[in-house]
Design a protein around this motif. Structure first.
Motif, PDB file in Angstrom:
ATOM      1  N   ILE A 248      -8.238  -1.522   1.235  1.00  0.00           N
ATOM      2  CA  ILE A 248      -6.943  -1.617   0.546  1.00  0.00           C
ATOM      3  C   ILE A 248      -7.135  -2.157  -0.863  1.00  0.00           C
TER       4      ILE A 248
ATOM      5  N   LEU B  26      -5.803  -0.148  -4.009  1.00  0.00           N
ATOM      6  CA  LEU B  26      -4.874  -0.776  -4.960  1.00  0.00           C
ATOM      7  C   LEU B  26      -5.443  -0.752  -6.380  1.00  0.00           C
TER       8      LEU B  26
ATOM      9  N   LEU C 129       0.106   3.887   0.252  1.00  0.00           N
ATOM     10  CA  LEU C 129       0.260   2.685  -0.574  1.00  0.00           C
ATOM     11  C   LEU C 129       1.728   2.368  -0.814  1.00  0.00           C
TER      12      LEU C 129
ATOM     13  N   GLN D  95       3.400  -1.036   0.459  1.00  0.00           N
ATOM     14  CA  GLN D  95       4.032  -1.944  -0.494  1.00  0.00           C
ATOM     15  C   GLN D  95       5.498  -2.161  -0.162  1.00  0.00           C
TER      16      GLN D  95
END
Length: 143
Positions: free
Chosen positions: A40, A44, A105, A109
């Motif tokens: 991750i 990111l 993602l 988020q």
């Protein structure tokens, strides 16, 4: 003097506890995606910086190129990233997020934000201000 030392040790303990709790919070959200903490982090970074060469990604992440390459290989197998060669210089390969990774993602988020806001709603405005002020102080301390 002893009180100051005890207080500093307690701050360190509380920061470590918070770090573990936030890691657990994130890992619970990542579990359905079968994404590790390192994966991750790479996703990111690519989402923030855009397509990057393995060497640039490694430098940004503080990781060796061989580790980044191995992780990206797994992410590529999982459909999260693609490796695209530069048309002008075939030696240059950049790692790109796939649309699937971008969707994941975004979902991750959003889930994190929703759960964070739900927890923050339990606190009064004054308590939220205390946390915000304390976080700002801590960030300034390490800047």
């Amino acid at each position: 003097m002893e009180t100051t030392l005890v207080r500093r040790q307690e701050v360190l303990t509380q920061v470590a506890t918070l770090q573990r709790q936030l890691t657990d919070f994130a890992m619970n959200i990542l579990e359905p995606y079968s994404i590790t903490k390192v994966q991750i982090s790479i996703l990111l970074e690519l989402g923030f910086s855009g397509a990057l060469k393995v060497s640039d990604l490694g430098r940004n992440m503080g990781m060796s190129n061989s580790n980044v390459s191995a992780i990206c290989k797994r992410l590529e197998k999982d459909g999260m990233v693609t490796r695209i060669r530069n048309l002008d210089d075939q030696r240059v390969v950049k790692i790109h997020l796939t649309p699937y990774a971008k969707d994941c993602l975004s979902e991750i988020q959003q889930t994190m934000a929703d759960q964070w806001f739900n927890r923050m709603e339990r606190l009064s405005d004054d308590e939220q201000e205390i946390i915000l002020g304390s976080l700002k102080l801590a960030i300034d301390l390490w800047a």
